[in-house]
Design an enzyme around this catalytic site. Structure first.
Site, PDB file in Angstrom:
ATOM      1  N   SER A  19       0.846  -1.201   0.000  1.00  0.00           N
ATOM      2  CA  SER A  19       0.000   0.000   0.000  1.00  0.00           C
ATOM      3  C   SER A  19       0.876   1.244   0.000  1.00  0.00           C
ATOM      4  CB  SER A  19      -0.944  -0.001   1.206  1.00  0.00           C
ATOM      5  OG  SER A  19      -0.238  -0.235   2.396  1.00  0.00           O
TER       6      SER A  19
ATOM      7  N   GLU B 293       0.930   5.548   0.832  1.00  0.00           N
ATOM      8  CA  GLU B 293       0.258   6.637   1.545  1.00  0.00           C
ATOM      9  C   GLU B 293       0.580   7.992   0.908  1.00  0.00           C
ATOM     10  OE1 GLU B 293       0.408   6.445   5.862  1.00  0.00           O
ATOM     11  OE2 GLU B 293       0.865   8.583   5.944  1.00  0.00           O
TER      12      GLU B 293
ATOM     13  N   THR C 273      -3.769  10.886   4.152  1.00  0.00           N
ATOM     14  CA  THR C 273      -3.730  11.389   5.525  1.00  0.00           C
ATOM     15  C   THR C 273      -4.811  12.442   5.761  1.00  0.00           C
ATOM     16  OG1 THR C 273      -2.091  13.074   5.007  1.00  0.00           O
ATOM     17  CG2 THR C 273      -1.248  10.937   5.743  1.00  0.00           C
TER      18      THR C 273
ATOM     19  N   ALA D 189      -6.160  18.299  11.066  1.00  0.00           N
ATOM     20  CA  ALA D 189      -7.119  18.730  12.083  1.00  0.00           C
ATOM     21  C   ALA D 189      -8.112  19.770  11.541  1.00  0.00           C
ATOM     22  CB  ALA D 189      -6.377  19.299  13.279  1.00  0.00           C
TER      23      ALA D 189
ATOM     24  N   GLY E  84      -4.367  11.190  16.100  1.00  0.00           N
ATOM     25  CA  GLY E  84      -3.890  12.467  15.553  1.00  0.00           C
ATOM     26  C   GLY E  84      -3.083  13.213  16.601  1.00  0.00           C
ATOM     27  N   ASP E  85      -2.489  14.317  16.201  1.00  0.00           N
ATOM     28  CA  ASP E  85      -1.700  15.149  17.112  1.00  0.00           C
ATOM     29  C   ASP E  85      -2.344  16.520  17.202  1.00  0.00           C
ATOM     30  OD1 ASP E  85       0.425  13.392  17.861  1.00  0.00           O
ATOM     31  OD2 ASP E  85       1.098  13.514  15.771  1.00  0.00           O
TER      32      ASP E  85
ATOM     33  N   TYR F  41       3.630   1.168  16.914  1.00  0.00           N
ATOM     34  CA  TYR F  41       4.915   1.850  17.098  1.00  0.00           C
ATOM     35  C   TYR F  41       5.989   0.889  17.601  1.00  0.00           C
ATOM     36  CZ  TYR F  41       1.833   5.791  16.571  1.00  0.00           C
ATOM     37  OH  TYR F  41       0.893   6.659  16.055  1.00  0.00           O
TER      38      TYR F  41
ATOM     39  N   LYS G 293      -6.641  -1.149  21.230  1.00  0.00           N
ATOM     40  CA  LYS G 293      -7.182  -0.764  19.906  1.00  0.00           C
ATOM     41  C   LYS G 293      -7.614  -2.007  19.128  1.00  0.00           C
ATOM     42  CE  LYS G 293      -3.608   1.924  18.553  1.00  0.00           C
ATOM     43  NZ  LYS G 293      -2.851   2.990  17.863  1.00  0.00           N
TER      44      LYS G 293
ATOM     45  N   PHE H 216      11.160  14.936  10.487  1.00  0.00           N
ATOM     46  CA  PHE H 216      10.039  14.020  10.748  1.00  0.00           C
ATOM     47  C   PHE H 216      10.372  13.108  11.923  1.00  0.00           C
ATOM     48  CE2 PHE H 216       8.620  13.774   6.014  1.00  0.00           C
ATOM     49  CZ  PHE H 216       7.951  14.973   6.156  1.00  0.00           C
TER      50      PHE H 216
ATOM     51  N   HIS I  25       3.928  -0.940   3.701  1.00  0.00           N
ATOM     52  CA  HIS I  25       3.123   0.272   3.479  1.00  0.00           C
ATOM     53  C   HIS I  25       4.120   1.423   3.306  1.00  0.00           C
ATOM     54  CE1 HIS I  25      -0.217   3.173   4.118  1.00  0.00           C
ATOM     55  NE2 HIS I  25       0.656   3.872   4.827  1.00  0.00           N
TER      56      HIS I  25
END
Ligand code: FAD
Length: 280
Positions: free
Chosen positions: A8, A10, A41, A44, A100-101, A137, A157, A208, A258
């Site tokens: 995949s 992104e 992606t 906000a 999200g952040d 993570y 989750k 990043f 991914h």
């Protein structure tokens, strides 16, 4: 190489019509590899959310499965309900569900605090219509109290209804294998697909990585630094490092890859070619 793997790519939603055209060209180049889906992606603010919708609509309209990301930040039950309806009407079957952040200045995520709450809500609203992806993570989330805590939160989750996971990127294959082993010991059986970040620009990658807690091993950082502005040297070294990482991951049982494309196809195509992932 057998194509019994999940591939995949992104993207982030472009801000301009020109960016949208460029992304279309990038996608056409990657389509020949017949990925399982293209994900997009989610930010906000309202306008970035609209661009996610616009981008996934185009991908779906072109006959490819799109997987919009969706986050808790700034979301309410009502607007998530409306977004789910829109995605259903577009024929979307997969969502990447995240916390999200918080952007600076925003005090709370909204009606959902953590990704597990968003997943529970989507399951309650839409049953099994969507295949739900979550984030994982291997080097642990930067805000996690401890590795054990992060693992417990990941398991939460999965119990809330995640079907599969995509990891944050990393350059240390052992962190992935260790994470997967820990998950299996907790009874987690869903596929955990490694997220792959091609190395193209060192300054961007360093930025990043500082933000998301992904470690650039010293030998990679030092080598990239030593190349300065020599883009060809960085490209060749980056491709070699990421190809070897991909080889190790797949040989060690990773169910797929991914790619964080940053809306560029060249590095992804070269790495896939090196890995024997060929046009279908
Ligand atoms: P969560 O799983 O909610 O975890 C966040 C933190 O809280 C972790 O430290 C966890 O240990 C802890 N935690 C979780 N649940 C609980 C709980 N119940 N109680 C206490 N602590 C808890 N960001 C975007 O804004 N848009 C995107 O499109 C986007 N796409 C991404 C795609 C992938 C594949 C990945 C890996 C990340 C992406 N991100 C995106 C970044 C992500 O939103 C951030 O990493 C964010 O900080 C955490 O999101 P999460 O869904 O992993 O959060």
């Amino acid at each position: 190489m057998s194509r019994n793997l999940s591939l995949s790519f992104e993207f982030f939603p472009p801000q301009t019509a020109e960016g949208m055209q460029k992304l279309h060209a990038t996608r056409k180049q990657l389509e020949v590899l017949k990925p399982e889906f293209f994900s997009v992606t989610f930010g906000a603010g309202g306008s970035t959310r609209d661009r996610t919708l616009e981008t996934v609509s185009q991908i779906q309209a072109d006959g490819y499965p799109a997987a919009p990301h969706l986050s808790c930040v700034g979301s309410t039950r009502d607007n998530i309900r409306a977004i789910l309806q829109t995605y259903k009407s577009l024929g979307i079957k997969r969502i990447v569900a995240l916390r999200g952040d918080l952007p600076s200045g925003m005090a709370s995520t909204g009606e959902f605090q953590y990704a597990n709450e968003l997943i529970e809500f989507i399951r309650k609203e839409s049953g099994n219509h969507f295949h739900l992806e979550v984030a994982a993570y291997p080097e642990y989330h930067p805000q996690a109290k401890s590795p054990r805590d992060d693992l417990d939160n990941f398991v939460r989750k999965v119990k809330a209804g995640a079907d599969s996971a995509i990891t944050q990127y990393f350059y240390n294959a052992d962190s992935y294998f260790h994470f997967v082993e820990q998950c299996r010991k907790q009874g987690v059986t869903i596929p955990i697909v490694p997220g792959i970040m091609p190395i193209v620009k060192f300054s961007q990658l360093a930025r990043f990585s500082d933000a998301c807690g992904a470690e650039i091993p010293r030998w990679i950082r030092k080598t990239l630094e030593s190349y300065g502005d020599d883009a060809d040297a960085i490209k060749a070294f980056g491709e070699e490092v990421v190809t070897k990482l991909g080889e190790r991951l797949l040989a060690g049982g990773a169910p797929g890859l991914h790619f964080y494309t940053l809306n560029q196809s060249a590095a992804c195509l070269s790495i896939c070619k090196n890995l024997g992932i060929s046009p279908q």
